[in-house]
Write a protein that holds these residues in place. Structure first.
Motif, PDB file in Angstrom:
ATOM      1  N   ASN A  90       3.215  -3.641 -17.695  1.00 41.65           N
ATOM      2  CA  ASN A  90       3.600  -3.168 -16.672  1.00 41.65           C
ATOM      3  C   ASN A  90       2.631  -3.604 -15.752  1.00 41.65           C
ATOM      4  OD1 ASN A  90       1.464  -1.497 -16.072  1.00 41.65           O
ATOM      5  ND2 ASN A  90       1.570   0.321 -17.500  1.00 41.65           N
ATOM      6  N   HIS A  91       3.610  -2.546 -13.898  1.00 41.07           N
ATOM      7  CA  HIS A  91       2.880  -3.583 -12.622  1.00 41.07           C
ATOM      8  C   HIS A  91       1.864  -2.203 -11.910  1.00 41.07           C
ATOM      9  CE1 HIS A  91       5.664  -6.183 -13.461  1.00 41.07           C
ATOM     10  NE2 HIS A  91       6.767  -5.443 -14.003  1.00 41.07           N
ATOM     11  N   ALA A  92       1.641  -1.843 -12.641  1.00 45.68           N
ATOM     12  CA  ALA A  92       0.452  -0.209 -12.322  1.00 45.68           C
ATOM     13  C   ALA A  92      -0.467  -1.450 -11.740  1.00 45.68           C
ATOM     14  CB  ALA A  92       0.035   0.274 -13.063  1.00 45.68           C
TER      15      ALA A  92
ATOM     16  N   VAL B 284      -1.842  -4.192  -3.727  1.00 46.85           N
ATOM     17  CA  VAL B 284      -0.970  -4.178  -3.025  1.00 46.85           C
ATOM     18  C   VAL B 284      -0.601  -2.373  -2.212  1.00 46.85           C
ATOM     19  CG1 VAL B 284       1.716  -4.077  -1.679  1.00 46.85           C
ATOM     20  CG2 VAL B 284       1.068  -5.608  -3.620  1.00 46.85           C
ATOM     21  N   GLY B 285      -1.256  -2.388  -2.628  1.00 47.96           N
ATOM     22  CA  GLY B 285      -1.728  -0.418  -1.778  1.00 47.96           C
ATOM     23  C   GLY B 285      -3.130  -0.825  -2.016  1.00 47.96           C
ATOM     24  N   VAL B 286      -4.345  -1.273  -2.355  1.00 45.02           N
ATOM     25  CA  VAL B 286      -5.161  -1.560  -1.706  1.00 45.02           C
ATOM     26  C   VAL B 286      -4.952  -2.952   0.156  1.00 45.02           C
ATOM     27  CG1 VAL B 286      -7.512  -3.023  -2.018  1.00 45.02           C
ATOM     28  CG2 VAL B 286      -6.990  -1.100  -3.639  1.00 45.02           C
TER      29      VAL B 286
ATOM     30  N   ILE C  98      -4.273  -0.743   3.031  1.00 48.69           N
ATOM     31  CA  ILE C  98      -5.413   0.175   3.454  1.00 48.69           C
ATOM     32  C   ILE C  98      -5.935  -1.049   4.098  1.00 48.69           C
ATOM     33  CG2 ILE C  98      -6.986   1.435   3.805  1.00 48.69           C
ATOM     34  CD1 ILE C  98      -5.675   2.746   0.932  1.00 48.69           C
ATOM     35  N   GLU C  99      -6.600  -1.841   3.869  1.00 48.07           N
ATOM     36  CA  GLU C  99      -7.244  -2.691   4.786  1.00 48.07           C
ATOM     37  C   GLU C  99      -6.024  -3.436   5.686  1.00 48.07           C
ATOM     38  OE1 GLU C  99      -9.442  -4.783   1.101  1.00 48.07           O
ATOM     39  OE2 GLU C  99      -8.106  -5.804   1.493  1.00 48.07           O
ATOM     40  N   ALA C 100      -4.865  -3.642   5.514  1.00 47.73           N
ATOM     41  CA  ALA C 100      -4.615  -4.085   6.321  1.00 47.73           C
ATOM     42  C   ALA C 100      -4.056  -3.226   7.977  1.00 47.73           C
ATOM     43  CB  ALA C 100      -2.670  -4.768   6.396  1.00 47.73           C
TER      44      ALA C 100
END
Ligand SMILES: [Cu+2]
Length: 250
Positions: free
Chosen positions: A62-64, A70-72, A75-77
């Motif tokens: 899976n791609h979890a 990408v989520g982290v 947030i950093e961006a």
């Protein structure tokens, strides 16, 4: 959260923005630390030899993990583009008007801080590199009448409360760094350069000035620098006491 992080006293207008950024970054790092720790414990349990006597040559399907990464990064961006960059832009570009500010020149040396203020005429004397001597470290033109009433003080910088301060940071010898944690400002003091910074003190009191570059044997002694935030009346009194015939370069 600020208490939990043990942040130093904060007494400047833009300081809250710096505190917020510190808190956001730490919250993100705590979340990442906790997340990685959970994953580590899960991996120890899930992939131990007893549960997996035979190796799995396919692995995760899976791609979890990709979504999490990408989520982290997202947030950093957001932190960088919408919190850090605007803070920096304000520090570097949004200077207050000199006419509405307390203007101070700062020259660091091994191992002291020199401060220079305009006297009663509100104008600093002309300066030039060729006038710089052991005693005239600001290079003030001795023939310029505007410089006669300027005040020069050692290690104790006074500013009035709730009025912007513009400080021009320079150095006489090596690279120092002008750091006032309570004001949330730090700027390297580089010989041959005059770098402006600005901040607005919002609380009366005395705050320590540190040198944030290892500048020699007596580096630690530069922490004797003091920023005193006065009431406007007390500041006027102090400046007047420093401007009466205190400077002579002839
Ligand atoms: Cu220093």
């Amino acid at each position: 959260m600020e208490k939990l992080l043990g942040l130093p006293v904060m007494a400047s207008e833009h300081g809250q923005g710096v505190n917020n950024l510190l808190v956001y970054v730490h919250v993100l790092m705590i979340a990442l630390f906790a997340g990685w720790l959970c994953y580590f414990l899960f991996a120890l349990w899930r992939f131990n030899q007893r549960r997996n006597p035979k190796g799995d040559y396919v692995g995760v399907k899976n791609h979890a993990s990709s979504y999490l990464e990408v989520g982290v990064a997202g947030i950093e961006a957001v932190l960088l583009l919408f919190v850090a960059v605007p803070l920096w832009a304000r520090a570097a570009e949004a200077f207050p008007k000199a006419s509405e500010s307390t203007v101070v020149q700062v020259v660091a040396q091994q191992f002291n801080w020199n401060f220079r203020y305009a006297g009663r005429d509100g104008a600093l004397g002309q300066q030039d590199m060729r006038w710089v001597t052991e005693t005239n470290i600001f290079g003030v033109d001795p023939t310029d009448p505007a410089g006669k009433d300027d005040a020069q003080v050692l290690n104790e910088m006074h500013v009035p409360m709730n009025k912007p301060v513009i400080a021009y940071i320079s150095s006489k010898d090596v690279i120092h760094s002008f750091k006032i944690p309570a004001m949330r400002v730090t700027q390297d003091a580089v010989p041959g350069m005059r770098i402006p910074i600005h901040f607005k003190p919002t609380k009366e009191g005395s705050y320590r000035i540190y040198c944030a570059q290892l500048c020699g044997n007596g580096h630690a002694a530069m922490a004797q620098g003091l920023l005193v935030v006065d009431s406007p009346e007390a500041y006027d009194k102090w400046l007047a006491s420093k401007t009466v015939g205190t400077t002579s370069y002839e």
